[in-house]
Design a protein around this motif. Structure first.
Motif, PDB file in Angstrom:
ATOM      1  N   ALA A  98       1.242  -1.879   4.073  1.00  0.00           N
ATOM      2  CA  ALA A  98       0.048  -1.369   4.749  1.00  0.00           C
ATOM      3  C   ALA A  98      -0.332   0.009   4.234  1.00  0.00           C
ATOM      4  O   ALA A  98      -1.507   0.383   4.262  1.00  0.00           O
ATOM      5  CB  ALA A  98       0.288  -1.323   6.253  1.00  0.00           C
ATOM      6  N   LEU A  99       0.631   0.745   3.763  1.00  0.00           N
ATOM      7  CA  LEU A  99       0.332   2.069   3.211  1.00  0.00           C
ATOM      8  C   LEU A  99      -0.564   1.946   1.975  1.00  0.00           C
ATOM      9  O   LEU A  99      -1.475   2.751   1.768  1.00  0.00           O
ATOM     10  CB  LEU A  99       1.650   2.777   2.855  1.00  0.00           C
ATOM     11  N   LEU A 100      -0.322   0.917   1.184  1.00  0.00           N
ATOM     12  CA  LEU A 100      -1.178   0.668   0.018  1.00  0.00           C
ATOM     13  C   LEU A 100      -2.593   0.302   0.460  1.00  0.00           C
ATOM     14  O   LEU A 100      -3.576   0.803  -0.085  1.00  0.00           O
ATOM     15  CB  LEU A 100      -0.558  -0.453  -0.827  1.00  0.00           C
ATOM     16  N   HIS A 101      -2.690  -0.556   1.488  1.00  0.00           N
ATOM     17  CA  HIS A 101      -4.014  -0.926   1.996  1.00  0.00           C
ATOM     18  C   HIS A 101      -4.736   0.293   2.545  1.00  0.00           C
ATOM     19  O   HIS A 101      -5.958   0.447   2.353  1.00  0.00           O
ATOM     20  CB  HIS A 101      -3.880  -1.992   3.085  1.00  0.00           C
ATOM     21  N   SER A 102      -4.015   1.148   3.231  1.00  0.00           N
ATOM     22  CA  SER A 102      -4.627   2.362   3.777  1.00  0.00           C
ATOM     23  C   SER A 102      -5.156   3.242   2.658  1.00  0.00           C
ATOM     24  O   SER A 102      -6.252   3.815   2.753  1.00  0.00           O
ATOM     25  CB  SER A 102      -3.592   3.124   4.612  1.00  0.00           C
ATOM     26  N   GLY A 103      -4.408   3.336   1.566  1.00  0.00           N
ATOM     27  CA  GLY A 103      -4.876   4.122   0.425  1.00  0.00           C
ATOM     28  C   GLY A 103      -6.118   3.524  -0.211  1.00  0.00           C
ATOM     29  O   GLY A 103      -7.038   4.246  -0.620  1.00  0.00           O
ATOM     30  N   VAL A 104      -6.190   2.186  -0.283  1.00  0.00           N
ATOM     31  CA  VAL A 104      -7.377   1.527  -0.844  1.00  0.00           C
ATOM     32  C   VAL A 104      -8.590   1.810   0.038  1.00  0.00           C
ATOM     33  O   VAL A 104      -9.707   2.046  -0.452  1.00  0.00           O
ATOM     34  CB  VAL A 104      -7.126   0.016  -0.974  1.00  0.00           C
ATOM     35  N   ASN A 105      -8.401   1.785   1.352  1.00  0.00           N
ATOM     36  CA  ASN A 105      -9.500   2.125   2.258  1.00  0.00           C
ATOM     37  C   ASN A 105      -9.970   3.558   2.054  1.00  0.00           C
ATOM     38  O   ASN A 105     -11.174   3.844   2.096  1.00  0.00           O
ATOM     39  CB  ASN A 105      -9.052   1.935   3.711  1.00  0.00           C
ATOM     40  N   GLN A 106      -9.043   4.467   1.852  1.00  0.00           N
ATOM     41  CA  GLN A 106      -9.427   5.853   1.598  1.00  0.00           C
ATOM     42  C   GLN A 106     -10.166   5.983   0.270  1.00  0.00           C
ATOM     43  O   GLN A 106     -11.097   6.794   0.141  1.00  0.00           O
ATOM     44  CB  GLN A 106      -8.179   6.744   1.614  1.00  0.00           C
ATOM     45  N   LEU A 107      -9.781   5.184  -0.707  1.00  0.00           N
ATOM     46  CA  LEU A 107     -10.540   5.170  -1.961  1.00  0.00           C
ATOM     47  C   LEU A 107     -11.956   4.640  -1.726  1.00  0.00           C
ATOM     48  O   LEU A 107     -12.937   5.155  -2.270  1.00  0.00           O
ATOM     49  CB  LEU A 107      -9.813   4.307  -2.991  1.00  0.00           C
ATOM     50  N   ALA A 108     -12.050   3.586  -0.888  1.00  0.00           N
ATOM     51  CA  ALA A 108     -13.361   3.004  -0.620  1.00  0.00           C
ATOM     52  C   ALA A 108     -14.262   3.987   0.126  1.00  0.00           C
ATOM     53  O   ALA A 108     -15.483   3.989  -0.069  1.00  0.00           O
ATOM     54  CB  ALA A 108     -13.202   1.718   0.192  1.00  0.00           C
ATOM     55  N   SER A 109     -13.671   4.815   0.979  1.00  0.00           N
ATOM     56  CA  SER A 109     -14.472   5.793   1.722  1.00  0.00           C
ATOM     57  C   SER A 109     -14.659   7.088   0.943  1.00  0.00           C
ATOM     58  O   SER A 109     -15.328   8.002   1.437  1.00  0.00           O
ATOM     59  CB  SER A 109     -13.796   6.105   3.061  1.00  0.00           C
ATOM     60  N   GLY A 110     -14.084   7.173  -0.256  1.00  0.00           N
ATOM     61  CA  GLY A 110     -14.257   8.362  -1.091  1.00  0.00           C
ATOM     62  C   GLY A 110     -13.530   9.580  -0.574  1.00  0.00           C
ATOM     63  O   GLY A 110     -13.955  10.716  -0.797  1.00  0.00           O
ATOM     64  N   ARG A 111     -12.420   9.381   0.108  1.00  0.00           N
ATOM     65  CA  ARG A 111     -11.696  10.514   0.681  1.00  0.00           C
ATOM     66  C   ARG A 111     -10.732  11.086  -0.362  1.00  0.00           C
ATOM     67  O   ARG A 111      -9.698  10.504  -0.659  1.00  0.00           O
ATOM     68  CB  ARG A 111     -10.910  10.085   1.920  1.00  0.00           C
ATOM     69  N   HIS A 112     -11.119  12.210  -0.939  1.00  0.00           N
ATOM     70  CA  HIS A 112     -10.282  12.864  -1.953  1.00  0.00           C
ATOM     71  C   HIS A 112      -9.789  14.204  -1.418  1.00  0.00           C
ATOM     72  O   HIS A 112     -10.143  14.625  -0.303  1.00  0.00           O
ATOM     73  CB  HIS A 112     -11.058  13.032  -3.262  1.00  0.00           C
ATOM     74  N   CYS A 152       1.782   1.035   9.535  1.00  0.00           N
ATOM     75  CA  CYS A 152       2.897   1.792   8.953  1.00  0.00           C
ATOM     76  C   CYS A 152       3.778   2.393  10.038  1.00  0.00           C
ATOM     77  O   CYS A 152       4.996   2.409   9.922  1.00  0.00           O
ATOM     78  CB  CYS A 152       2.337   2.888   8.048  1.00  0.00           C
ATOM     79  N   LEU A 153       3.151   2.873  11.118  1.00  0.00           N
ATOM     80  CA  LEU A 153       3.933   3.446  12.210  1.00  0.00           C
ATOM     81  C   LEU A 153       4.662   2.374  13.012  1.00  0.00           C
ATOM     82  O   LEU A 153       5.740   2.624  13.561  1.00  0.00           O
ATOM     83  CB  LEU A 153       3.016   4.243  13.144  1.00  0.00           C
ATOM     84  N   SER A 154       4.084   1.173  13.091  1.00  0.00           N
ATOM     85  CA  SER A 154       4.663   0.120  13.928  1.00  0.00           C
ATOM     86  C   SER A 154       5.837  -0.569  13.272  1.00  0.00           C
ATOM     87  O   SER A 154       6.770  -0.988  13.951  1.00  0.00           O
ATOM     88  CB  SER A 154       3.582  -0.924  14.270  1.00  0.00           C
ATOM     89  N   SER A 155       5.822  -0.709  11.973  1.00  0.00           N
ATOM     90  CA  SER A 155       6.876  -1.469  11.292  1.00  0.00           C
ATOM     91  C   SER A 155       7.082  -0.897   9.898  1.00  0.00           C
ATOM     92  O   SER A 155       6.117  -0.783   9.128  1.00  0.00           O
ATOM     93  CB  SER A 155       6.491  -2.946  11.214  1.00  0.00           C
ATOM     94  N   MET A 156       8.316  -0.578   9.589  1.00  0.00           N
ATOM     95  CA  MET A 156       8.616  -0.070   8.253  1.00  0.00           C
ATOM     96  C   MET A 156       8.428  -1.163   7.204  1.00  0.00           C
ATOM     97  O   MET A 156       7.944  -0.909   6.098  1.00  0.00           O
ATOM     98  CB  MET A 156      10.049   0.457   8.212  1.00  0.00           C
ATOM     99  N   THR A 157       8.759  -2.422   7.577  1.00  0.00           N
ATOM    100  CA  THR A 157       8.611  -3.524   6.621  1.00  0.00           C
ATOM    101  C   THR A 157       7.147  -3.733   6.265  1.00  0.00           C
ATOM    102  O   THR A 157       6.764  -3.788   5.092  1.00  0.00           O
ATOM    103  CB  THR A 157       9.196  -4.811   7.212  1.00  0.00           C
ATOM    104  N   LEU A 208       6.383   5.971  -3.479  1.00  0.00           N
ATOM    105  CA  LEU A 208       7.716   6.430  -3.097  1.00  0.00           C
ATOM    106  C   LEU A 208       8.460   5.360  -2.304  1.00  0.00           C
ATOM    107  O   LEU A 208       9.668   5.156  -2.501  1.00  0.00           O
ATOM    108  CB  LEU A 208       7.595   7.714  -2.267  1.00  0.00           C
ATOM    109  N   LEU A 209       7.753   4.651  -1.413  1.00  0.00           N
ATOM    110  CA  LEU A 209       8.393   3.621  -0.601  1.00  0.00           C
ATOM    111  C   LEU A 209       8.584   2.316  -1.366  1.00  0.00           C
ATOM    112  O   LEU A 209       9.551   1.592  -1.116  1.00  0.00           O
ATOM    113  CB  LEU A 209       7.561   3.363   0.666  1.00  0.00           C
ATOM    114  N   CYS A 210       7.661   1.997  -2.273  1.00  0.00           N
ATOM    115  CA  CYS A 210       7.745   0.743  -3.032  1.00  0.00           C
ATOM    116  C   CYS A 210       7.644   1.047  -4.524  1.00  0.00           C
ATOM    117  O   CYS A 210       6.604   0.800  -5.154  1.00  0.00           O
ATOM    118  CB  CYS A 210       6.631  -0.210  -2.614  1.00  0.00           C
ATOM    119  N   PRO A 211       8.681   1.592  -5.113  1.00  0.00           N
ATOM    120  CA  PRO A 211       8.594   1.987  -6.528  1.00  0.00           C
ATOM    121  C   PRO A 211       8.507   0.812  -7.489  1.00  0.00           C
ATOM    122  O   PRO A 211       8.140   0.996  -8.646  1.00  0.00           O
ATOM    123  CB  PRO A 211       9.879   2.791  -6.749  1.00  0.00           C
ATOM    124  N   ASP A 212       8.841  -0.422  -7.026  1.00  0.00           N
ATOM    125  CA  ASP A 212       8.802  -1.586  -7.907  1.00  0.00           C
ATOM    126  C   ASP A 212       7.523  -2.394  -7.748  1.00  0.00           C
ATOM    127  O   ASP A 212       7.382  -3.463  -8.358  1.00  0.00           O
ATOM    128  CB  ASP A 212      10.004  -2.492  -7.627  1.00  0.00           C
TER     129      ASP A 212
END
Length: 1570
Positions: free
Chosen positions: A1231-1245, A1221-1226, A1263-1267
């Motif tokens: 990648a932000l979605l993947h990062s969130g899935v990883n946080q779900l997998a690690s149980g980070r609430h 996410c920091l390296s490329s906005m595209t 917010l970044l990908c509303p569609d």
């Protein structure tokens, strides 16, 4: 002991003291005292030794004893003095002067130097203690000793001078004792006698000090006068004695002839002396010369301030009726009053009271009453009481004022002050007749008081016109008041009113006003009237002199009237800077005067300070919103500054109030300027709208003032400017009368040619008013030229074109005849002569040369001359002309275009740079088209893509986007150029502007279809078809491609692609086969064969696809895409052998770059997953990231793979997504979605981390990908995680009821996706439904969950997933309703059928196993878990395999813990956990093994080892639940073993980790064991 022994002991004591053996000395002395109790030396030695041993009390006692024995001996006194000097005790310090005094007596006869030294010390003590009398006595004693010794005269003089200095240090000599003062005077006198030479500098200084000292002593006045006279006789030029005398006379009030001579003598010696000037002022006051008195007193007080001077000044000011100044002088004098000036203080208070009351200021009333309270016995003085009544009157306290007047008249009916007060009260009560009687009585009682006559005269003036006209009334009394009190300025002011308004004698009125203003400079009314009358009579010098005198004396913020009038005078005579300064000073006095702000704005405007003028007019508008003038000037200034939009808005406000012709004209000019700006930016539509508005407003002005040629000229300019825009845009609505129609009330729509003709008529109207204006003839000629340049004119009758050009030529010639010295006229004539239809190049050259001769710095003429030479193909002369133009004006774009055309003509590489520079300067049609051509040509030439020239011209200079932008403007103006539209489409394609490219190609095709260029049309159609494909219009693309000759490779490939996308795969295959026949190279054939392979695979011909792909790899120029397709084919069909072989061949092609790196990594990871090597998947992705750390796509891929194949490292996966996410906005959006899935997998609430948790990450992803429906599904999962965490902690869910809403959002986003993305999105939609049902069920909303499933089934009745969800919800409701009873077999069969319908769902089998387990059907549950394990292995679902094994082990552990006999269940637990540990290190599996051991051999050492392995594990990724359970059973094990030491260790670990439940459990176990 004999005397000999005493002497020996004393000698020993002396030696001991000498050797600093003080204790030894004490021993010897005590030995002596035992024999001789009164031995003087022994006591002295004891004192010395005790002093050195820091025993001050013993030393003092010893010295005192010695002094009692022999008081006349020095030794003891010296020792005592030494002791007191060394010891810091207050009692010793107090006794030290007496000791010094005794030493002085003893030394005076024996040792004079020692005596003098002691006297010095004694004087220092007296000086420190400020005991000046004793100090004087000591110094007298010292001087006496010196005299007895026969000291030199100089030494004695020095001593007397030192004595005076020491005694003067006290500061306040007058406060010292009389005896001390006498000693000081004696010292001065003796010093003056001894001082030589006389006269001399030292003697003069000493005399001055002597006089100064005497001036402070009130009882020595005669001696002071004698000293001053004596000093003056010796030093006649010294001013100090005169100043002392003058100060004395002023203080005592002795203003006799001697004082006058003293004042005059002082001013002769020092003209700047303040005391001398004060003396003259005081003398003038006594002589009733009040003006001179005030002048001298003010000057004197400015130099020397004193209370008596302020008192005299206040007295003079009161006589001159300057009450405010008098009150201020009294206040200053009161501050300077010192002690002993009580009489003067009382006088100042009385004068201050009178000044405050007579100032008639309401704010001064309270001060007056406060002053009265400070006057002793002030309420018993009738005059002061009367002033108190007037103060009450100022405060509007009429009753109190009337009461005061009644009390005064009761005590004395004839008291003039009481009658005056009563009259003022009656006047305030609007009783003029009674007030008249009171004032008449007061005037009769004091006929010499002019103020009473003034009050009567003012009363008569205010009573009305009748009493004003009666000379015996107002005029007579005012005249008498002026005679009785010639300093009463108010009387002269009203006399001025009388002479100006009644007698109409302006000369006398002016004189009276001038007299009133001279007497009272604060009288604004009189000053303003005097200046106005002077100006009215033409006496500007006198008026200006008055204003100058007032402003020079005015303080900041005062004299507004003077500054205002002076500013207007300077504005009138053109001295703008001075006018600004004066008006600013006026505004300091009254910042709210809007008229003054307008005047200041005018001054700024005349000085050309537009910004300052704008602020001034804005302030005036703010203060007076209804002022049209301020608003108009603001608009005019903004127009001058080029702020046309703001100016137009303000002009509109003016015209909305009234039809103000200057505002209408300005509004038209602003709109026309805005339109020109829009035309320069090629925004023709906006320009036409502005021109239309300008025409309407200018015509309104012309109707109001048809006699103004400027209005008709502006109308002509507006209509002529329409000739610049695109003909399709130039449709104007103009007023009917202006268009010449018979419908004056309606607007008429005109095309471009008709609008120019209206402009022609407007110029004609202007020329009727000003027929000799050359600029109007030029404008008319240019209008004809514009008409001739229209496309309709050029395509029409040649005769009409020639006629228009001839008219244009004659009009410009007429302008030159009227003014041949204007270079632009010659230049315009040259342009017209050079135009198509005349082409008189000789005349054009002559005109350009004449224009240059008239104005050498003529960039336009030089550029046009260069264009003429270029047209005649004279490159050298053209280049020289353009070069001169460039040197004259480097920013003129036309000369740069000429140089670019020359470079293009001669084939120079600088042509592209020159054309690009023209687009940077401004937008010009020739420059734009030239630059676009060069950019497109460079892009089409693929052979130079790696050259420095390409990187600079295209990449670094951002050529594609720049050319596309300017070419868009070009096509907005020039809409009939197909080449421009083709280039625009090509550039838009490069920028991925698909819609713009499509429209551009479509327009190019429309234009070319009317032409005969078949080759260009075919190229445009091919480009058009390509644009249709890029926008998804496949059917239309097929039609367009079919209309081409289909001879080019690109057209055939495009047709094939269009057929494929349209669903016509056989037609697409045929098209590709035709394309293969015309492919010129092996590489292109490889691409075509790969495409054919994909089509065959789409038709289900897998073998044919493999054959085609193998054929690609056998070509001379194989492409990596074919190998990638072959590898993907193996992966899709589960053929690891084929995929491995293809991947191995692909890797042999060398190191990948760009996108190939990610593609190879993805294929490798997919192959490893297919082979079941799940742990290697994450390692392969990590290796790729390590090799390419700057590739954000690889980071995103790693983040995507971790939760699927290595969920234990989900924290690392989340960090990988963060890096992407920091390296490329595209890449970062996904990648932000993947990062969130990883946080779900690690149980980070949010309960664990408030800032970095799955919910926050998913919110950012949405917010970044509303569609993106996946982002909304992730948000739904994050909300479910938060609610679950709340349930586990016992708190209420924070986000209940969101499931249906988020599910609806996901469904909406899925429907908006393209067709190719639908299958995966629909699977996601099914998962979201499960999530929604699970969330509702967990929240206890089972009815809503069932209703949701029923609603979905109503749309999709045969949806197996939804049926299963419905059965799950119904089963749970049935279990809850039956309260634990066994379910019927029929129900279990329905549930099993629903699961079998979803046989590919691992979660369904898990659920069925749980149902069986709940019903006690453990064998069926085991079979269901084994079925899920088999399914997970087939599908390659790593996490599902682990879940199935763990669930199976947990199921089998239940019977083991319950003690069911047999080894089947134990073996099942052992086998399942062992398989899990083969897949990876899973703490849950280790826990289950430990629990199995606990259930079988609770006290065994292996049990403790397995549980301690978890509890004390150094890794941080073990779930807390696992640790809690492990600690629980380990505590039971240790409790059973009664191992207190290990239990304490475990409890300490629990405390560190916050496991409070274990501590409670330990307490329970301990209590039970007791």
């Amino acid at each position: 002991m004999s005397s000999k022994e005493v002497k020996s002991a004393l000698k020993s004591a002396r030696e001991a003291i000498k050797n600093k053996e003080f204790k030894e000395a004490l021993k010897h002395c005590k030995a002596v005292l035992k024999l001789e109790k009164n031995n003087y030396n022994a006591w002295v030695f004891i004192g010395v030794a005790a002093t050195e041993l820091e025993q001050p009390d013993q030393a003092q006692t010893a010295y005192r004893k010695a002094l009692e024995l022999e008081p006349g001996q020095l030794l003891a006194w010296q020792g005592l003095a030494n002791l007191y000097e060394k010891t810091d005790q207050w009692d010793f310090k107090e006794e030290l002067p007496d000791v010094y005094q005794k030493l002085v007596e003893l030394y005076s006869s024996s040792d004079k130097p020692k005596c003098f030294e002691v006297i010095k010390k004694l004087s220092d003590i007296y000086q420190t203690d400020k005991d000046y009398l004793k100090l004087a006595i000591v110094w007298r004693q010292l001087i006496q000793l010196k005299e007895e010794e026969g000291a030199e005269k100089a030494e004695l003089l020095q001593l007397w001078q030192q004595m005076t200095s020491l005694l003067l240090e006290c500061g306040n000599v007058e406060e010292q004792a009389i005896e001390t003062q006498d000693h000081l005077i004696t010292a001065f006198e003796r010093a003056m006698v001894l001082t030589e030479p006389v006269p001399g500098e030292d003697h003069c200084k000493l005399s001055s000090d002597y006089v100064k000292c005497l001036s402070k002593l009130s009882h020595e006045e005669s001696k002071m006068e004698e000293a001053c006279e004596a000093m003056l006789s010796v030093y006649p030029t010294q001013t100090y004695p005169l100043e002392v005398l003058c100060s004395h006379y002023l203080r005592t009030g002795q203003l006799n002839e001697q004082a006058d001579r003293c004042f005059e003598h002082l001013l002769e010696l020092d003209p700047e002396s303040g005391l001398g000037t004060l003396g003259l002022g005081t003398r003038a006051l006594l002589e009733k010369k009040y003006e001179d008195a005030i002048k001298n007193l003010v000057l004197g007080l400015r130099r020397t301030s004193c209370s008596t001077g302020w008192s005299s000044l206040a007295q003079a000011q009161l006589k001159m009726h300057r009450y405010s100044a008098g009150a201020a002088s009294c206040s200053t004098g009161l501050k300077q009053c010192g002690a002993g000036e009580e009489e003067l203080r009382g006088k100042l208070l009385r004068m201050r009271l009178e000044a405050l009351v007579r100032s008639e200021e309401e704010t001064a009333a309270d001060q007056a009453l406060d002053t009265l309270s400070q006057i002793p016995d002030g309420n018993n003085n009738p005059s002061l009481v009367a002033l108190k009544g007037r103060a009450c009157l100022l405060k509007r306290q009429l009753d109190q004022a009337l009461q005061v007047s009644s009390e005064l008249l009761t005590s004395d009916p004839n008291l003039a002050q009481g009658l005056e007060l009563r009259g003022l009260v009656q006047l305030a009560q609007n009783q003029p007749q009674l007030a008249e009687q009171s004032f008449v009585q007061a005037a009769n009682q004091s006929p010499e008081c002019g103020e009473y006559y003034y009050l009567l005269g003012r009363l008569y003036w205010d009573m009305g016109e009748e009493t004003r006209q009666d000379r015996t009334k107002a005029h007579t009394h005012l005249l008498k008041a002026a005679k009785l009190d010639p300093y009463l300025g108010r009387a002269f002011r009203y006399l001025g009113h009388y002479y100006r308004e009644v007698a109409k004698d302006r000369a006398r009125a002016r004189g009276c006003y001038k007299k009133a203003f001279d007497l009272d400079p604060s009288d604004v009314e009189s000053g303003a009237a005097s200046v106005d009358l002077s100006m009215e009579q033409g006496d500007m010098d006198t008026a200006l002199a008055v204003l100058l005198a007032v402003t020079e004396k005015a303080t900041p913020g005062s004299a507004k009237w003077a500054w205002m009038r002076r500013g207007l005078y300077h504005l009138k005579v053109g001295q703008h800077q001075q006018a600004i300064a004066d008006l600013q000073s006026a505004l300091r006095a009254d910042p709210q005067d809007w008229v003054c702000w307008e005047c200041l704005g005018e001054a700024y405007l005349n000085r050309r300070s537009f910004t300052a003028a704008l602020r001034a007019f804005a302030k005036a508008q703010q203060l007076h919103p209804s002022s049209i003038y301020s608003l108009y000037q603001m608009a005019a200034i903004k127009q001058t500054l080029g702020k046309f939009k703001e100016a137009a808005a303000e002009y509109l406000q003016v015209t909305a109030r009234e039809d103000y012709v200057p505002a209408l004209k300005g509004l038209g000019e602003c709109l026309l300027s805005l339109a020109k700006g829009r035309m320069e930016d090629y925004r023709d539509g906006a320009a036409v709208d502005l021109i239309q508005q300008a025409v309407h407003f200018l015509f309104r002005a012309a109707v109001l003032r048809p006699d103004l040629s400027c209005l008709w000229k502006l109308l002509g300019d507006a209509c002529t400017s329409a000739g610049t825009v695109s003909p399709s845009r130039a449709q104007l609505l103009v007023p009917g009368p202006l268009a010449g129609t018979k419908l004056p009330e309606e607007d008429v729509a005109l095309n471009q040619a008709q609008t120019l003709q209206v402009g022609e008529r407007c110029y004609g109207g202007a020329l009727k008013l000003l027929p000799e204006a050359p600029s109007l003839w030029l404008d008319l000629g240019l209008n004809y030229y514009r008409q001739a340049c229209l496309p309709c004119s050029q395509g029409g009758d040649q005769a009409s074109l020639s006629l228009l050009l001839e008219k244009a030529l004659q009009c410009v010639k007429k302008a030159i005849m009227l003014d041949s010295g204007h270079h632009s006229y010659w230049n315009a004539l040259g342009v017209i002569a050079m135009s198509k239809g005349l082409e008189n190049f000789a005349l054009a050259q002559h005109c350009y040369i004449k224009s240059i001769q008239v104005e050498a710095n003529n960039v336009v003429a030089w550029t046009n001359l260069g264009a003429l030479y270029l047209k005649k193909e004279n490159i050298e002369l053209s280049h020289e002309a353009f070069k001169i133009a460039q040197s004259l004006e480097p920013l003129y774009v036309n000369c740069w275009i000429g140089q670019a055309l020359i470079a293009e003509t001669v084939g120079s590489y600088d042509a592209m740079d020159l054309f690009r520079h023209t687009t940077e300067l401004s937008t010009h049609t020739e420059g734009v088209k030239g630059y676009a051509y060069w950019v497109c040509a460079t892009l089409l030439d693929k052979s130079n893509r790696a050259s420095e020239l390409y990187r600079y011209n295209i990449v670094q200079m951002n050529a594609v986007s720049s050319a596309q932008v300017v070419l868009s403007k070009y096509t907005e103006r020039i809409q009939n150029d197909p080449d421009a539209f083709i280039m625009l489409g090509y550039l838009s394609e490069h920028l991925q502007l698909k819609k713009q490219a499509l429209l551009a190609y479509q327009r190019a095709v429309e234009l070319l279809q009317s032409l005969s260029s078949a080759e260009q049309l075919a190229f445009a159609l091919g480009s058009y078809g390509r644009a249709l494909c890029s926008t998804g219009q496949w059917e239309e693309a097929v039609r367009v491609y079919s209309s081409t000759p289909l001879e080019e490779l690109h057209d055939l490939a495009g047709l094939a692609l269009a057929h494929y996308r349209a669903g016509n795969i056989p037609d697409s295959i045929q098209a590709y086969e035709r394309t293969l026949a015309v492919a010129p190279s092996e590489k292109e054939k490889a691409y075509i064969l790969s495409s054919l392979a994909l089509l065959q695979h789409r038709l289900g011909n897998v073998d044919a696809a493999k054959t085609l792909l193998f054929k690609c790899s056998l070509l001379k120029e194989p492409i990596p895409e074919s190998l990638q397709s072959l590898c993907a084919l193996g992966l899709v069909h589960g053929d690891p052998t084929l995929a491995s072989a293809a991947l191995a061949e692909l890797l042999k092609q060398g190191r990948a770059t760009g996108e190939a790196v990610e593609q190879r990594c993805l294929l490798t990871c997919a192959l490893l997953a297919l082979q079941g090597n799940y742990s290697a998947v994450q390692r392969e992705a990590s290796r790729a990231v390590h090799s390419n750390p700057g590739n954000p796509t690889l980071w995103a891929l790693l983040s995507r793979l971790v939760p699927q194949y290595c969920p234990r490292k989900a924290n690392g996966g989340a960090m990988a997504g963060h890096v992407a996410c920091l390296s490329s906005m595209t890449q970062g959006k996904r990648a932000l979605l993947h990062s969130g899935v990883n946080q779900l997998a690690s149980g980070r609430h949010s309960g664990q981390d408030r800032s970095r948790n799955a919910l926050k990450t998913m919110q950012r992803a949405v917010l970044l990908c509303p569609d993106d429906p996946a982002a909304w599904a992730g948000l739904m999962a994050a909300c479910h995680t938060e609610n679950t965490a709340c349930c586990l902690t016992g708190s209420a869910p924070g986000r209940p009821g969101l499931e249906p809403v988020l599910m609806a959002v996901v469904s909406e986003k899925v429907r908006a996706l393209e067709e190719g993305e639908r299958p995966l999105a629909q699977a996601l939609e099914g998962w979201v439904l499960q999530q929604a049902v699970t969330g509702l069920t967990m929240g206890g909303q089972r009815e809503q969950a069932e209703a949701l499933c029923t609603q979905v089934l109503s749309v999709s009745p045969e949806h197996p997933t939804v049926v299963l969800l419905l059965r799950q919800v119904q089963c749970e409701r049935l279990l809850l309703a039956s309260a634990g009873t066994t379910l019927p077999d029929s129900v279990l069969e329905q549930l099993a059928s629903a699961v079998h319908a979803n046989h590919t769902s691992v979660a369904a089998w898990h659920w069925l196993a749980e149902v069986y387990r709940g019903q006690g059907l453990l064998v069926q549950a085991v079979m269901a878990y084994k079925q899920s394990l088999q399914l997970a292995s087939q599908l390659g679902l790593f996490s599902s395999q682990v879940a199935s094994l763990l669930r199976l082990a947990l199921l089998a552990l239940g019977p083991c813990m319950a003690g069911v006999p047999g080894n089947d269940w134990k073996d099942l637990v052992s086998e399942a956990t062992t398989e899990v540990l083969k897949l990876g290190s899973f703490p849950a599996a280790l826990l289950l093994q430990g629990l199995l051991q606990f259930s079988t051999k609770m006290a065994a050492r292996e049990t403790r080892r397995l549980l301690e392995k978890l509890v004390y594990s150094p890794t941080q990724d073990i779930p807390q639940t696992v640790l809690y359970v492990a600690r629980w059973y380990l505590l039971r094990h240790l409790h059973a073993k009664k191992d207190q030491e290990l239990m304490e260790t475990l409890l300490e670990n629990a405390r560190t980790c916050g496991d409070h439940r274990l501590l409670e459990f330990h307490t329970m176990l301990a209590s039970c064991s007791l």
